[in-house]
Every structure is written in C-alpha cells, then in structure tokens.
Design an enzyme around this catalytic site. Structure first.
Site, mmCIF file in Angstrom:
data_model
loop_
_atom_site.group_PDB
_atom_site.id
_atom_site.type_symbol
_atom_site.label_atom_id
_atom_site.label_comp_id
_atom_site.label_asym_id
_atom_site.label_seq_id
_atom_site.Cartn_x
_atom_site.Cartn_y
_atom_site.Cartn_z
ATOM 1 N N CYS A 118 0.894 -1.159 0.000
ATOM 2 C CA CYS A 118 0.000 0.000 0.000
ATOM 3 C C CYS A 118 0.931 1.206 0.000
ATOM 4 O O CYS A 118 1.512 1.535 1.033
ATOM 5 C CB CYS A 118 -0.910 0.012 1.224
ATOM 6 S SG CYS A 118 -1.897 1.521 1.324
ATOM 7 N N CYS A 121 -0.503 4.333 2.221
ATOM 8 C CA CYS A 121 -0.604 4.238 3.682
ATOM 9 C C CYS A 121 -0.241 2.825 4.109
ATOM 10 O O CYS A 121 0.932 2.452 4.051
ATOM 11 C CB CYS A 121 -1.977 4.682 4.188
ATOM 12 S SG CYS A 121 -3.373 4.061 3.243
ATOM 13 N N SER A 122 -1.225 2.025 4.505
ATOM 14 C CA SER A 122 -0.879 0.705 5.034
ATOM 15 C C SER A 122 -2.036 -0.262 4.868
ATOM 16 O O SER A 122 -2.200 -1.162 5.677
ATOM 17 C CB SER A 122 -0.530 0.835 6.513
ATOM 18 O OG SER A 122 -1.647 1.391 7.195
ATOM 19 N N CYS A 123 -2.846 -0.078 3.831
ATOM 20 C CA CYS A 123 -3.994 -0.961 3.635
ATOM 21 C C CYS A 123 -3.508 -2.406 3.500
ATOM 22 O O CYS A 123 -2.552 -2.685 2.791
ATOM 23 C CB CYS A 123 -4.777 -0.546 2.396
ATOM 24 S SG CYS A 123 -5.480 1.108 2.568
#
Lengths: 213, 105
Positions: A118, A121-123
């Site tokens: 991702c 961000c950090s999906c």
C-alpha cells in the site's frame, strides 16, 4: 458520566492499568488514546463492551485463517474459483469473517508472481490475516516495491526467475489484496490441515514463495 | 504535486525486516478506529482518517510512530466533527494520567 466515575464496571481493559507491560514509557499519545476511548464510551458512541469485543476480534485474527482458505482452494477447484471471484464470500463458506472491505485474491502461477503493497498508507487484509508486519508499513517497502520489486523481494531471500513476470498490487481503502500462492510440488499426499501449515503470512503478501525443506 | 505520504516509486534504503509484537496500547488505537469506521457507526471513513494523517505534515508523519499518527489523526477528526471538545479531552487526559500515576506508585 463524569470523568471522576469509577471504571470498575465499564473500563474495557484489565484494571488497574499495567503500564509496565507497555512498550516503553507512558507518552502523551498513549494517555490521549485512553482519554479518547473513555470519552467515546461516556458519550455512548460505543460501549466498553464494544471495545472489549473489538480487542478480542483483533487478537483472534492471524494468518492461519488465510492459510486455511489457501489450502482449501488448492484441494477444491470450485472453491478456488469462488475465492478468486470474492474472498469475503468464500471466507464465509468456511465460517471465517473476512470483514466488509473487499479483498481480491490474486493467484501466483508458473508465469506470474504477485506481491502486495500500500504505497499511500498501510492498507492490508487485516480483517483476514491479522495486523500487518512493521516492514509492510515502512517507508522503504512502500517506496521501492512498485519500482524495483525484484530487488525488494531479494531482500526477503526471494529470487524470481527472469522469465516470470512480477506484478505489484497497490492496495486502497476500498480494495485489499491477498496472494494465492502456488501449491508446492511433492505435496500430493498432504491433507488440508498439513497444507495449511505450509502457508505463511509472507507468502500471502507475496514477499516469499513456499519453500519446502 | 506529490505530497509526503505519496512515496510509491521513490528511493529509500533497504527494507528493515524487524518486527515487534503489537502492544495493548496500539491495539486500543486500532479498536477505536475500527469501531468509529465500522458499518454500525460510520462516524469516519478510512479515507478521511488517511487524509487527517497526511494533514499532520511531513515532520509529524515521519517522526511519530504508526499508531501515534493514527490516534493523532482520529482525535483531530473527532474534534473537527464536534464529537469531543478540546476541553473535554484535556480534562480526561488529566484524569487518565492521574490514575496511571497512582497505579504505578
């Protein structure tokens, strides 16, 4: 409720607090976290019980559930087809709650190796696989994977042959991915449980392939 | 213009493979966000949360730890939406801090 009320009944975490098991000293942001949680409970945005159940749900998730799905897909082509169509619905068939955010499974083949990131961000499919590893959220991984995936994979000890295409899937808030790894050779006699034992978190992220010793 | 969170394709050093176990505090932050964004409440969206993290600015984005960014962003959104006030938050933080200090003594 006022801020002086007793928390014996509705404090959602073990009470008294055990700061010594926390990571390092208490910080203002840790204090703010509990303050925000308490205010939201006071205002009945959610209940202490909701908080407790959510913490339990977080702890109950691990890559083992994804691994069970992968093993089932290897043994049942019809299930695999349904999983590639809709992971969340396929999970439900196995009484696994994969959450409401759609997850797309992408299949590794002898010609294509897939890996997820991702960049913004950090999906991550955390409602299925649990919380992501730190490196998944790191600047180095997020920056470099899309440009030099083979070099990044090498840092994980994974060498993808030149004639295999590497595809990088960039997750979003609306769509997350997981990798359906290839079933290793020589596993024809293994049952579903044994097969699931071969499937690691990292091969469902795509930074490793299943390696049988 | 590329903003600081939009790092796909940029140069960076090697990936540090170190991992840590999530602390109870970090899980609490995750739980708060799940409850607020979940389909029962939908008080925030995940895009809104990400936007609020990006609005922390390049300094805070890189200096704060992952869940520090999360709680900072979610608190800002709750204040913006009027769900909680700065005064309430200040008072509650004092109370939490006092209780923790008491528990440590």
């Amino acid at each position: 409720m006022s801020e002086t009320h007793s928390h014996d009944d509705d404090w959602p975490y073990p009470h008294p607090q055990q700061p010594d098991i926390e990571d390092g000293p208490l910080t203002d942001l840790m204090i703010m976290t509990d303050a925000v949680a308490e205010l939201l409970i006071d205002k009945e945005v959610f209940s202490a019980d909701d908080m407790r159940r959510t913490l339990e749900a977080i702890d109950s998730k691990s890559p083992a559930e994804g691994a069970r799905m992968v093993a089932h897909a290897w043994l049942d082509p019809d299930f695999k087809a349904r999983m590639l169509e809709d992971v969340n619905a396929a999970a439900e068939e196995m009484s696994i709650d994969a959450g409401t955010i759609p997850i797309l499974a992408v299949e590794n083949t002898k010609d294509i190796h897939n890996v997820i990131v991702c960049t913004l961000c950090s999906c991550y499919p955390k409602y299925l696989l649990g919380l992501p590893p730190d490196w998944y959220k790191s600047r180095a991984y997020r920056s470099r994977l899309v440009r030099e995936p083979r070099a990044v994979l090498k840092e994980f000890g994974t060498e993808i042959p030149d004639d295999v295409e590497v595809r990088v899937h960039d997750s979003t808030a609306e769509l997350r991915y997981m990798i359906l790894p290839m079933r290793p050779k020589g596993t024809e006699d293994m049952d579903e449980e044994a097969l699931a034992g071969l499937v690691t978190r990292d091969c469902m992220i795509g930074v490793t392939v299943i390696d049988r010793d | 213009m590329r903003r600081h969170h939009d790092m796909g394709g940029l140069d960076a050093g090697p990936v540090d493979p170190a991992e840590h176990d999530y602390t109870p505090w970090e899980k609490r932050v995750d739980a708060i966000v799940r409850l607020l964004a979940g389909k029962e409440r939908r008080l925030i969206t995940l895009d809104e949360h990400r936007r609020a993290m990006e609005d922390l600015g390049p300094g805070a984005y890189d200096e704060l730890s992952y869940y520090e960014r999360w709680i900072s962003a979610i608190t800002n959104i709750l204040i913006e939406k009027g769900v909680i006030s700065v005064e309430e938050l200040g008072g509650k933080m004092e109370a939490v801090k006092a209780r923790w200090q008491e528990a440590r003594e």
